[in-house]
Design a protein around this motif. Sequence first.
Motif, PDB file in Angstrom:
ATOM      1  N   VAL A  41      11.539  73.937  34.696  1.00 18.14           N
ATOM      2  CA  VAL A  41      11.433  74.456  33.336  1.00 18.14           C
ATOM      3  C   VAL A  41      10.096  74.011  32.738  1.00 18.14           C
ATOM      4  O   VAL A  41       9.751  72.830  32.776  1.00 18.14           O
ATOM      5  N   THR A  42       9.355  74.956  32.186  1.00 21.63           N
ATOM      6  CA  THR A  42       8.086  74.672  31.518  1.00 21.63           C
ATOM      7  C   THR A  42       8.240  74.905  30.024  1.00 21.63           C
ATOM      8  O   THR A  42       8.759  75.943  29.602  1.00 21.63           O
ATOM      9  N   TYR A  43       7.795  73.928  29.241  1.00 27.39           N
ATOM     10  CA  TYR A  43       7.862  74.010  27.783  1.00 27.39           C
ATOM     11  C   TYR A  43       6.432  74.011  27.240  1.00 27.39           C
ATOM     12  O   TYR A  43       5.698  73.034  27.429  1.00 27.39           O
ATOM     13  N   ILE A  44       6.038  75.089  26.560  1.00 29.37           N
ATOM     14  CA  ILE A  44       4.715  75.169  25.933  1.00 29.37           C
ATOM     15  C   ILE A  44       4.925  75.200  24.422  1.00 29.37           C
ATOM     16  O   ILE A  44       5.496  76.151  23.880  1.00 29.37           O
ATOM     17  N   LEU A  45       4.469  74.143  23.740  1.00 29.22           N
ATOM     18  CA  LEU A  45       4.669  74.008  22.303  1.00 29.22           C
ATOM     19  C   LEU A  45       3.346  74.305  21.601  1.00 29.22           C
ATOM     20  O   LEU A  45       2.328  73.656  21.862  1.00 29.22           O
ATOM     21  N   PHE A  46       3.367  75.275  20.713  1.00 26.94           N
ATOM     22  CA  PHE A  46       2.145  75.703  20.041  1.00 26.94           C
ATOM     23  C   PHE A  46       1.876  74.835  18.808  1.00 26.94           C
ATOM     24  O   PHE A  46       2.727  74.708  17.927  1.00 26.94           O
ATOM     25  N   LYS A  47       0.684  74.255  18.766  1.00 27.89           N
ATOM     26  CA  LYS A  47       0.321  73.335  17.696  1.00 27.89           C
ATOM     27  C   LYS A  47       0.252  74.036  16.346  1.00 27.89           C
ATOM     28  O   LYS A  47      -0.171  75.196  16.252  1.00 27.89           O
ATOM     29  N   ASN A  48       0.626  73.296  15.308  1.00 22.79           N
ATOM     30  CA  ASN A  48       0.479  73.733  13.920  1.00 22.79           C
ATOM     31  C   ASN A  48       1.160  75.065  13.623  1.00 22.79           C
ATOM     32  O   ASN A  48       0.749  75.799  12.733  1.00 22.79           O
ATOM     33  N   SER A  49       2.203  75.378  14.375  1.00 22.12           N
ATOM     34  CA  SER A  49       2.975  76.593  14.121  1.00 22.12           C
ATOM     35  C   SER A  49       4.283  76.210  13.436  1.00 22.12           C
ATOM     36  O   SER A  49       4.769  75.083  13.576  1.00 22.12           O
ATOM     37  N   LYS A  50       4.843  77.147  12.691  1.00 27.19           N
ATOM     38  CA  LYS A  50       6.105  76.878  12.005  1.00 27.19           C
ATOM     39  C   LYS A  50       6.763  78.198  11.643  1.00 27.19           C
ATOM     40  O   LYS A  50       6.161  79.034  10.979  1.00 27.19           O
ATOM     41  N   VAL A  51       8.003  78.372  12.099  1.00 26.92           N
ATOM     42  CA  VAL A  51       8.779  79.573  11.785  1.00 26.92           C
ATOM     43  C   VAL A  51       9.534  79.344  10.481  1.00 26.92           C
ATOM     44  O   VAL A  51      10.118  78.287  10.264  1.00 26.92           O
ATOM     45  N   SER A  52       9.529  80.340   9.624  1.00 25.72           N
ATOM     46  CA  SER A  52      10.272  80.241   8.372  1.00 25.72           C
ATOM     47  C   SER A  52      11.040  81.531   8.130  1.00 25.72           C
ATOM     48  O   SER A  52      10.437  82.602   8.090  1.00 25.72           O
ATOM     49  N   PRO A  53      12.383  81.445   8.010  1.00 23.28           N
ATOM     50  CA  PRO A  53      13.192  80.245   8.130  1.00 23.28           C
ATOM     51  C   PRO A  53      13.371  79.844   9.596  1.00 23.28           C
ATOM     52  O   PRO A  53      13.330  80.685  10.485  1.00 23.28           O
ATOM     53  N   ILE A  54      13.607  78.571   9.811  1.00 21.96           N
ATOM     54  CA  ILE A  54      13.711  78.038  11.164  1.00 21.96           C
ATOM     55  C   ILE A  54      14.821  78.705  11.959  1.00 21.96           C
ATOM     56  O   ILE A  54      14.752  78.819  13.178  1.00 21.96           O
ATOM     57  N   GLU A  55      15.868  79.181  11.274  1.00 19.58           N
ATOM     58  CA  GLU A  55      17.026  79.748  11.964  1.00 19.58           C
ATOM     59  C   GLU A  55      16.827  81.193  12.396  1.00 19.58           C
ATOM     60  O   GLU A  55      17.716  81.800  12.998  1.00 19.58           O
TER      61      GLU A  55
END
Length: 237
Positions: free
Chosen positions: A203-217
Amino acid sequence: MRIRTLALAAASGAALLAAVTLTPAAHADPARGAAPAAADLKEGSVSAADLLAKVTSCSQISNGKYRTDEETSATIPVCGKNGAVFWKADMDIDCDGEITAACNEDTDPWFQNGTAFTTSAGKPLNAEKLPYVVVPSTSSIWNYADAGIKGGGVVAVIYNNNVEYAVVGDTGPNKIIGEASYATAKALGIDPDPETGGAESGVTYILFKNSKVSPIESHSAAVTAGDALARQFIQNN
């Protein structure tokens, strides 16, 4: 918030949109409950192969390495790229948060009814419906916040040549890495059972910096943001 240590079953470049804050389309469901058809497992327009081609080598940014489970040795580094961090590990199943038919004290011996990050209404996330990823709690090994990773941040999770976009939704043990929600596993064709399921590797996890989903759900917002961020990630690396 995860405080248990889990043994898996039996056995920059343009600052990456600086901060991606997206809202879902008016018709979109806030979270997805059922597993998608196989043809839908590639979310958006970026393929698993294109993403994986950019994470073949690791420039380690963590001070040390993580274990995948309590009994394993520490072999997993957090790696840095332009606009993202990534790791390659297993997938343990996080069922914490809102009590549901699949995620509760009966189905998960380690169940906790809270998550480190909460919905727009201040409630725990729904692990059964919302694809989310668990990051290690802050320690001398690594501080996710210092790397531009935050609750609601966008993550591309890749397994068996499929891509699933998720959000950063919970924190886990500070020496263990490789965990995601029931919904993330199910969408990728991984057994989501919190006690006996998961994937031992790959499993590969790529986390994008300074990103944020709104609303989180909102999973639809995560997919929209993830597709844009993945395109930019490929461009910048």
